[in-house]
Write an enzyme that holds these catalytic residues in place. Structure first.
Site, PDB file in Angstrom:
ATOM      1  CE  LYS A  55      26.394 -12.150  25.290  1.00 15.52           C
ATOM      2  NZ  LYS A  55      25.763 -13.335  24.692  1.00 15.52           N
ATOM      3  CD  GLN A  99      22.712 -14.225  22.990  1.00 12.35           C
ATOM      4  OE1 GLN A  99      23.867 -13.814  22.990  1.00 12.35           O
ATOM      5  NE2 GLN A  99      22.121 -14.633  24.083  1.00 12.35           N
ATOM      6  CG  ASP A 122      29.302 -18.340  23.189  1.00 17.01           C
ATOM      7  OD1 ASP A 122      29.274 -17.819  24.315  1.00 17.01           O
ATOM      8  OD2 ASP A 122      28.449 -18.116  22.306  1.00 17.01           O
TER       9      ASP A 122
END
Ligand code: GUN
Length: 289
Positions: A55, A99, A122
């Protein structure tokens, strides 16, 4: 024997990333705003570490600012919440991603709810889930967005199709079902406890497989000509301590029946990162005052 058309996520994701890079450059030039993405990793889970590194690389390649925060596995919930609060306040950070999974001493819902919904790239905050469900603009989770883009690469209009989503997670199953409903599909959400799953799947013109079970969905369950989007990434052990990545669909069987199918790897996976960049750019644009 005919074989299904392969849906190449790598190629589609690269094209999308090129577009994002151009739009990022334009945003910097016109508004002097460089989109910034903060990624937080708690602990050293090997798969998560790889995702987080990728990422960061993709963010920089897009011309954005990347901030990676690696915290030890024994980080307290309080310390993580404090970091999230600091990132919420930081004007150079337009997107925040924590994460998952988090270590067990940390309440995941509490952390996700602490992220500013406008920076929640997200799309996991309940406010964004609610916005998606009620048709208001907000951040939509990356993997579901990628699935829909892949399906539309072969079926530009999904209206009226029977879509079956196998899996009901907050990360994939539920949001992808909502997106397909917005595309005018008739949507069924099935899961591992669905009765006679094979006959439910048999109806699907569009199948989204997101159960997380290696090669669980067999070729003879699939409607001839169906479009199959396989979200599964399962590592299976072979002899000589080698491993192989497989999806939730038995690819070699399905490819002889389906009309189109995503490979694993190289299907949905590359789209998730591309969509994260889309959401980060979008967040930066929306935060321009
Ligand atoms: N872990 C597995 N997939 C994801 C994802 O899309 N976002 C985050 N934050 N963690 C994940």
């Amino acid at each position: 024997m005919t074989r299904a058309q392969l849906i190449d996520g790598k190629v589609i994701a690269l094209e999308l990333r090129k577009k994002i890079r151009e739009e990022t450059a334009a945003l910097i030039k016109q508004h002097d705003v460089k989109p910034g993405l903060a990624v937080v990793l708690v602990g050293e889970d090997p798969a998560s570490s790889v995702y987080v590194r990728n990422k960061g690389i993709a963010t920089k390649k897009a011309g954005m600012e990347s901030f990676t925060h690696q915290l030890p596995a024994d980080t307290s919930e309080r310390d993580l919440l404090q970091l999230v609060a600091q990132l919420n306040q930081d004007a150079s950070v337009h997107g925040i991603l924590v994460q998952l999974p988090l270590p067990k001493q940390i309440d995941t819902d509490k952390v996700l709810q602490a992220i500013d919904p406008d920076k929640d790239v997200d799309g996991f905050h309940p406010i964004n889930a609610g916005r998606l469900m009620t048709g208001q603009p907000g951040h939509v989770p990356c993997t579901p967005k990628g699935c829909v883009m892949l399906a539309k690469s072969v079926l530009p209009d999904l209206t009226g199709l029977e879509a079956v989503v196998v899996g009901r997670s907050n990360i994939v199953g539920k949001p992808v079902a909502q997106l397909l409903l917005n595309e005018n599909c008739t949507v069924t959400i099935a899961h591992s406890r669905t009765k006679d799953l094979a006959s439910v799947i048999q109806r699907a013109d569009l199948l989204i497989a997101a159960v997380g079970l290696p090669e669980f969905i067999r070729g003879d369950w699939i409607k001839p000509g169906a479009c199959i989007i396989d979200v599964g990434i399962n590592r299976i052990d072979l002899e000589d301590s080698k491993t192989r990545l497989v999806g939730d669909v038995a690819f070699n069987e399905a490819v002889a029946v389906a009309g189109s199918i995503t490979p694993v790897p190289g299907g949905v996976g590359p789209m998730t990162i591309a969509m994260l960049l889309v959401n980060t750019l979008d967040a930066a644009k929306r935060q321009i005052r």
